[in-house]
Motif scaffolding. Structure first.
Motif, PDB file in Angstrom:
ATOM      1  N   ASN A   1       0.790  -1.234   0.000  1.00  0.00           N
ATOM      2  CA  ASN A   1       0.000   0.000   0.000  1.00  0.00           C
ATOM      3  C   ASN A   1       0.821   1.283   0.000  1.00  0.00           C
ATOM      4  OD1 ASN A   1      -2.247  -1.608   0.060  1.00  0.00           O
ATOM      5  ND2 ASN A   1      -2.625  -1.359   2.258  1.00  0.00           N
ATOM      6  N   TYR A   2       2.124   1.188   0.265  1.00  0.00           N
ATOM      7  CA  TYR A   2       2.933   2.401   0.410  1.00  0.00           C
ATOM      8  C   TYR A   2       4.237   2.272  -0.364  1.00  0.00           C
ATOM      9  CZ  TYR A   2      -0.186   3.198   4.344  1.00  0.00           C
ATOM     10  OH  TYR A   2      -1.296   3.375   5.126  1.00  0.00           O
ATOM     11  N   TYR A   3       4.621   3.377  -1.035  1.00  0.00           N
ATOM     12  CA  TYR A   3       5.964   3.444  -1.583  1.00  0.00           C
ATOM     13  C   TYR A   3       6.972   3.221  -0.451  1.00  0.00           C
ATOM     14  CZ  TYR A   3       4.302   5.737  -5.875  1.00  0.00           C
ATOM     15  OH  TYR A   3       3.679   6.036  -7.049  1.00  0.00           O
ATOM     16  N   ILE A   4       8.114   2.642  -0.800  1.00  0.00           N
ATOM     17  CA  ILE A   4       9.233   2.615   0.131  1.00  0.00           C
ATOM     18  C   ILE A   4      10.384   3.393  -0.492  1.00  0.00           C
ATOM     19  CG2 ILE A   4      10.947   1.207   1.313  1.00  0.00           C
ATOM     20  CD1 ILE A   4       8.848  -0.875   1.763  1.00  0.00           C
ATOM     21  N   ASN A   5      10.830   4.396   0.226  1.00  0.00           N
ATOM     22  CA  ASN A   5      11.921   5.246  -0.204  1.00  0.00           C
ATOM     23  C   ASN A   5      13.241   4.789   0.422  1.00  0.00           C
ATOM     24  OD1 ASN A   5      10.765   8.120  -1.463  1.00  0.00           O
ATOM     25  ND2 ASN A   5       9.306   7.011  -0.181  1.00  0.00           N
ATOM     26  N   TRP A   6      14.310   5.108  -0.272  1.00  0.00           N
ATOM     27  CA  TRP A   6      15.653   4.882   0.275  1.00  0.00           C
ATOM     28  C   TRP A   6      16.365   6.228   0.365  1.00  0.00           C
ATOM     29  CZ3 TRP A   6      17.554   0.516   2.348  1.00  0.00           C
ATOM     30  CH2 TRP A   6      16.892  -0.683   2.082  1.00  0.00           C
ATOM     31  N   LEU A   7      16.951   6.450   1.530  1.00  0.00           N
ATOM     32  CA  LEU A   7      17.722   7.667   1.775  1.00  0.00           C
ATOM     33  C   LEU A   7      19.026   7.260   2.452  1.00  0.00           C
ATOM     34  CD1 LEU A   7      14.496   8.101   2.899  1.00  0.00           C
ATOM     35  CD2 LEU A   7      15.230  10.458   2.562  1.00  0.00           C
ATOM     36  N   ARG A   8      20.015   8.138   2.395  1.00  0.00           N
ATOM     37  CA  ARG A   8      21.251   7.847   3.086  1.00  0.00           C
ATOM     38  C   ARG A   8      21.790   9.106   3.757  1.00  0.00           C
ATOM     39  NH1 ARG A   8      25.849   6.884  -1.681  1.00  0.00           N
ATOM     40  NH2 ARG A   8      26.163   9.090  -2.181  1.00  0.00           N
ATOM     41  N   GLN A   9      22.558   8.890   4.802  1.00  0.00           N
ATOM     42  CA  GLN A   9      23.157  10.000   5.523  1.00  0.00           C
ATOM     43  C   GLN A   9      24.645   9.737   5.690  1.00  0.00           C
ATOM     44  OE1 GLN A   9      21.616  10.876   9.488  1.00  0.00           O
ATOM     45  NE2 GLN A   9      22.100  13.042   9.145  1.00  0.00           N
TER      46      GLN A   9
ATOM     47  N   TRP B   1      18.166  11.732  -0.646  1.00  0.00           N
ATOM     48  CA  TRP B   1      17.173  10.820  -1.206  1.00  0.00           C
ATOM     49  C   TRP B   1      17.762  10.088  -2.408  1.00  0.00           C
ATOM     50  CZ3 TRP B   1      14.262  10.842  -5.920  1.00  0.00           C
ATOM     51  CH2 TRP B   1      13.171   9.970  -5.936  1.00  0.00           C
ATOM     52  N   MET B   2      17.625   8.757  -2.404  1.00  0.00           N
ATOM     53  CA  MET B   2      18.190   7.951  -3.476  1.00  0.00           C
ATOM     54  C   MET B   2      17.140   7.524  -4.493  1.00  0.00           C
ATOM     55  SD  MET B   2      20.657   5.472  -1.245  1.00  0.00           S
ATOM     56  CE  MET B   2      21.428   4.755  -2.713  1.00  0.00           C
ATOM     57  N   GLY B   3      15.920   7.304  -4.024  1.00  0.00           N
ATOM     58  CA  GLY B   3      14.869   6.845  -4.914  1.00  0.00           C
ATOM     59  C   GLY B   3      13.816   6.071  -4.146  1.00  0.00           C
TER      60      GLY B   3
END
Length: 117
Positions: free
Chosen positions: A30-38, A47-49
């Protein structure tokens, strides 16, 4: 809702890494999953995508196009980010997060990826 990520990864420059993120306690599709890095040193989140678990559609930030892949295993409610041709600058904590109404809602605990020879 919960997102569980794996422990730390250590890679040599030029290698690749595949980081999992397992969802539970909500409708996984039901939800997008985003990938981020620090990156280290107090730098901001990058934000990676993201991936749409409903159909596998992906969107990559321009910076990572051609060097990143977002995949999923719906049977295990798990998504993955794979980053190729690693450089020292890819050393960072990698996070997954569900997206609701344009906001990051539930976050994983993060996976430390260190690229070093």
């Amino acid at each position: 809702a919960r997102l569980v990520q794996s422990g730390a990864e250590l890679r040599n420059p030029g290698a690749s890494v595949k980081v999992p993120c397992k969802g539970s306690g909500y409708g996984f599709k039901n939800y997008y999953i985003n990938w981020l890095r620090q990156p280290p040193g107090g730098q901001g989140l990058e934000w990676m995508g993201r991936i749409d678990p409903a159909d596998g559609t992906t969107e990559e930030a321009e910076k990572f196009q051609g060097r990143v892949a977002f995949t999923m295993d719906t049977s295990n409610s798990t998504v993955y980010v794979e980053l190729y041709s690693l450089k020292s600058e890819d050393t960072a904590v990698y996070y997954c997060a569900t997206e609701a109404h344009g906001f990051m809602e539930t976050w994983g605990s993060g996976t430390q990826v260190t690229v070093s020879s």
